[in-house]
Design a protein around this motif. Structure first.
Motif, mmCIF file in Angstrom:
data_model
loop_
_atom_site.group_PDB
_atom_site.id
_atom_site.type_symbol
_atom_site.label_atom_id
_atom_site.label_comp_id
_atom_site.label_asym_id
_atom_site.label_seq_id
_atom_site.Cartn_x
_atom_site.Cartn_y
_atom_site.Cartn_z
ATOM 1 N N ARG A 68 17.508 24.049 -56.427
ATOM 2 C CA ARG A 68 16.903 24.207 -58.071
ATOM 3 C C ARG A 68 16.308 25.479 -58.282
ATOM 4 N N HIS B 161 14.733 20.411 -55.063
ATOM 5 C CA HIS B 161 13.865 21.333 -55.238
ATOM 6 C C HIS B 161 14.177 22.799 -54.835
ATOM 7 N N GLY C 46 3.181 8.961 -49.146
ATOM 8 C CA GLY C 46 4.042 8.704 -50.274
ATOM 9 C C GLY C 46 4.076 7.300 -50.622
ATOM 10 N N ARG D 227 6.895 16.662 -49.645
ATOM 11 C CA ARG D 227 6.759 16.307 -48.187
ATOM 12 C C ARG D 227 5.755 15.355 -48.238
ATOM 13 N N ALA D 228 4.582 15.612 -48.786
ATOM 14 C CA ALA D 228 3.410 14.625 -48.724
ATOM 15 C C ALA D 228 3.875 13.312 -49.547
ATOM 16 N N ARG D 229 4.895 13.388 -50.297
ATOM 17 C CA ARG D 229 5.336 12.131 -50.978
ATOM 18 C C ARG D 229 6.436 11.387 -50.378
ATOM 19 N N GLY D 230 6.611 11.837 -49.181
ATOM 20 C CA GLY D 230 7.499 11.266 -48.054
ATOM 21 C C GLY D 230 8.886 11.639 -48.415
ATOM 22 N N GLN D 231 9.452 12.748 -49.313
ATOM 23 C CA GLN D 231 10.695 12.989 -49.549
ATOM 24 C C GLN D 231 11.411 13.483 -48.268
ATOM 25 N N ALA E 88 1.309 10.251 -61.104
ATOM 26 C CA ALA E 88 2.470 10.185 -59.698
ATOM 27 C C ALA E 88 1.944 9.300 -58.699
ATOM 28 N N ALA E 89 0.670 9.624 -58.389
ATOM 29 C CA ALA E 89 0.167 8.836 -57.148
ATOM 30 C C ALA E 89 0.027 7.380 -57.370
ATOM 31 N N GLN F 60 9.758 13.726 -61.995
ATOM 32 C CA GLN F 60 8.754 14.102 -60.974
ATOM 33 C C GLN F 60 7.905 12.975 -60.583
ATOM 34 N N VAL F 61 7.275 12.179 -61.583
ATOM 35 C CA VAL F 61 6.315 11.291 -61.512
ATOM 36 C C VAL F 61 6.941 10.060 -60.767
ATOM 37 N N LEU F 62 8.263 10.042 -61.338
ATOM 38 C CA LEU F 62 8.981 8.728 -60.845
ATOM 39 C C LEU F 62 9.593 9.001 -59.710
ATOM 40 N N ASN F 63 9.331 10.320 -58.991
ATOM 41 C CA ASN F 63 9.980 10.662 -57.760
ATOM 42 C C ASN F 63 11.611 10.388 -57.678
ATOM 43 N N ASP F 64 12.213 10.611 -58.634
ATOM 44 C CA ASP F 64 13.704 10.309 -58.927
ATOM 45 C C ASP F 64 14.181 9.006 -59.101
ATOM 46 N N LYS G 223 11.648 18.613 -65.064
ATOM 47 C CA LYS G 223 10.913 17.662 -66.076
ATOM 48 C C LYS G 223 9.775 16.758 -65.289
ATOM 49 N N ARG H 110 12.847 26.832 -73.616
ATOM 50 C CA ARG H 110 12.048 26.356 -74.453
ATOM 51 C C ARG H 110 11.092 27.336 -75.388
ATOM 52 N N GLU I 161 2.757 4.546 -56.851
ATOM 53 C CA GLU I 161 3.172 3.718 -55.763
ATOM 54 C C GLU I 161 2.085 2.789 -55.813
ATOM 55 N N TYR J 165 3.847 19.173 -51.602
ATOM 56 C CA TYR J 165 3.659 17.803 -52.423
ATOM 57 C C TYR J 165 4.914 16.921 -52.025
#
Lengths: 310, 335
Positions: B250, B247, A94, B234-238, A163-164, A116-120, A112, B330, A167, B232
């Motif tokens: 929610r 997640h 990540g 997890r892959a992003r290190g969350q 998103a990638a 998600q792109v910003l990773n919060d 949204k 929506r 970083e 994903y």
């Protein structure tokens, strides 16, 4: 390779096994990747090419430490010269090693896209970076306020690319990042990976699209039934003669511009015990020696796993 | 659901109202058939075996007139329905009061009991379900799962008896029954007295709800944990907890709402038994009395109120879905 300038990534002899319970509660191991080796040097874009079921995604999951819990990996993985163990993966994923996943299902359907792109993250510099990335990929600023179900397939891929890029990675692992993209968007994504690699980073592009790989990659690792049968510089793909492994040659001849020749047979099912070369059953030049263990060896600046290759 | 927002909220409400009317009609007919075909003779139940034997013809005729057993059932039902449509639920034969008044009083008692049990079971079950699902196959999961399975298979009234025995008889922590202390004037009963009397029945009632909601939530959490977006994340290190709160919870919220509102009917059913065991003067106990005493107007009144409540709960769940699920929300905006 010196220590001052190590490869971004080296994977040596990676083996992945699933353990599962068969009837009678007998625990059996299922080897899905066997003796896989691939490396990504500085400024290199390496494509891992293989048909579905060859174990490509599992390689990505191993590198990110997200294999299922009943799955064991062995082998030597080094990132920037240092062994990549689970703890180091947890620190790096990540951040220094990022994944560009396959599809929109990798986005939380109830959240949204922007957050998600910003990773919060909510700090202004990050938001500006995200807006710039959206602009670069031709996503309107409104996209950030959309939910994943409101994205087209192409938009979703561009969101995942953004998103990638949020970083500062040294290695991007892109798992089938282009299907569903318009040709121009696919090329743009590839160009983006190319530029990223050129800045002294590494890209591991996992794809079944050999043509796409040929256009952008420096090196191509050909996957067959859970192992690398050949690693070749992209230039070797100009003719079948410069290629090393019969499977790679068969793939090459199957391309439309090279004769469009199909080759009979199917890839062995992952987990079928294979003795010797997994391609032996379909190989036109098979011999008795093909059913023995075949080590990977260097040949003309590439690697091959075939005792006949010259 | 999606057709509702695509058309209009008003259309949906109209459709729901028609459905509610049909449900009430069906519930009233079925309850009436059950109570009038029941082998219990309301007059015998009211005056007792000896009383009935000693009764002369004239008094018996009066009783028949009072309980309406001299009128054919269909005509009796139509009479009742005619009054009901005009807003008159009739007189309770056992309480000798208007049904509306009886229900109002019992309803207030039961509502406190059921609401407390409902909220409590919802919160506890959600937390347990999420914990079990996130730590699937761990010791914690096994404890929670087995606890829920044992509870789910234990009958409510039996649990109520056990609770009464342990907490009221042996440990003397809680009162043995009723909604207020005995021998205290109604005006002197404090909120604490009421809560004190409410605690054990409410806890017992929530236990059954906890079991099923925990198990369902656990399943949902396990599903969500297997989704690509969790991989994903997890892959992003969350880390685990940001992932769970960001997640998992929610995505489990929507099914949890459905479960929670669907559990209203279970709580309602359970309250009948729990009120009986704890001598708690609520709707459930009144329903039992009306049923075995042949008090058709009261039974019908209670059945209709319960049906309307359960219906309202489901309606509310659907409306909440519309507010929470972005897909539905929506689509409404787009049309």
């Amino acid at each position: 390779m010196t220590d001052r300038n190590p490869d971004i990534l080296t994977v040596e002899d990676l083996t992945i096994r699933f353990s599962r319970y068969e009837k009678g509660l007998r625990k059996t191991d299922l080897t899905v990747i066997n003796g896989l080796s691939v490396s990504v040097a500085n400024s290199e874009l390496v494509a891992v090419v293989g048909s579905s079921g060859s174990g490509k995604s599992l390689l990505a999951h191993t590198l990110l430490g997200i294999l299922p819990s009943n799955c064991g990996a062995s082998g030597a993985i080094r990132f920037l010269g240092e062994p990549l163990d689970n703890r180091r993966i947890a620190d790096l994923r990540g951040k220094r090693i990022v994944l560009v996943p396959q599809s929109v299902t990798y986005l939380d359907p109830l959240k949204k896209v922007g957050p998600q792109v910003l990773n919060d993250r909510t700090d202004p510099p990050s938001i500006r970076a995200q807006e710039k990335l959206f602009e670069y990929y031709g996503l309107s600023p409104k996209t950030a306020g959309l939910y994943p179900f409101e994205l087209s397939g192409g938009m979703a891929r561009r969101v995942l690319l953004s998103a990638a890029m949020m970083e500062t990675p040294r290695l991007i692992i892109a798992d089938e990042p282009t299907p569903g993209l318009h040709l121009s968007a696919a090329k743009k994504a590839m160009l983006n990976f190319r530029n990223f690699a050129n800045e002294g980073n590494g890209v591991l592009l996992i794809t079944h699209d050999l043509e796409l790989a040929l256009e952008t990659a420096d090196k191509i690792a050909v996957f067959y039934a859970g192992t690398t049968v050949e690693v070749a510089p992209v230039g070797d793909f100009r003719s079948a003669a410069t290629l090393r492994h019969p499977y790679t040659k068969a793939l090459w001849r199957a391309l439309p511009q090279n004769g469009f020749q199909p080759f009979p047979g199917t890839q062995p099912y992952a987990g079928d015990p294979i003795k010797g070369c997994p391609f032996a059953k379909r190989c036109p030049t098979v011999s008795d020696a093909c059913h023995l263990d075949i080590p990977q060896r260097e040949l003309r600046g590439g690697l091959v796993r075939c005792h006949q290759a010259v | 659901m999606s057709s509702f927002w695509q058309k209009s909220a008003a259309g949906y409400l109209l459709k729901s109202t028609v459905r509610l009317v049909l449900v009430i009609a069906a519930v009233s007919v079925i309850s009436f058939v059950l109570v009038s075909e029941s082998p219990i003779d309301p007059i015998k139940a009211y005056v007792g075996e000896v009383g009935l034997a000693n009764m002369n013809e004239e008094t018996y005729a009066k009783f028949q007139a009072y309980f309406g057993t001299d009128i054919p059932p269909v005509k009796r039902y139509l009479n009742w329905a005619h009054d009901f449509i005009r807003g008159d639920m009739g007189q309770s034969l056992l309480y000798r009061q208007p049904v509306t008044g009886v229900i109002k009083e019992k309803f207030a008692n039961s509502m406190a009991l059921m609401a407390l049990a409902w909220v409590f079971s919802g919160i506890v079950a959600f937390v347990l379900g999420v914990l079990a699902g996130v730590f699937k196959n761990s010791a914690l999961d096994k404890i929670i799962k087995n606890y829920a399975l044992v509870l789910a298979s234990a009958p409510t009234f039996w649990l109520a008896l056990i609770a009464l025995m342990v907490f009221s008889v042996w440990l003397r922590i809680f009162p043995i029954g009723f909604s207020v202390p005995l021998g205290v004037a109604a005006a002197d009963v404090t909120v604490w007295d009421s809560l004190y009397h409410l605690a054990l029945p409410a806890l017992t009632l929530s236990l059954t709800g906890i079991a099923s909601i925990t198990l369902h939530t656990r399943e949902k959490v396990i599903d969500v944990m297997g989704e690509d977006y969790i991989l994903y994340a997890r892959a992003r290190g969350q880390r685990l907890w940001p992932m769970v709160t960001g997640h998992v919870i929610r995505n489990v919220t929507l099914p949890a709402i459905t479960l929670q509102f669907a559990s209203i009917s279970e709580i309602f059913g359970g309250s009948v038994l729990v009120e009986q065991v704890f001598s708690f003067p609520g709707l459930g106990q009144a329903a039992v009395r009306a049923g075995i005493g042949g008090d058709a107007p009261l039974l019908l009144g209670i059945a209709i109120i319960s049906a309307a409540l359960v219906f309202g709960g489901n309606l509310l769940a659907n409306l909440l879905y519309g507010l929470i699920d972005p897909k539905i929300r929506r689509q409404g905006r787009a049309s």
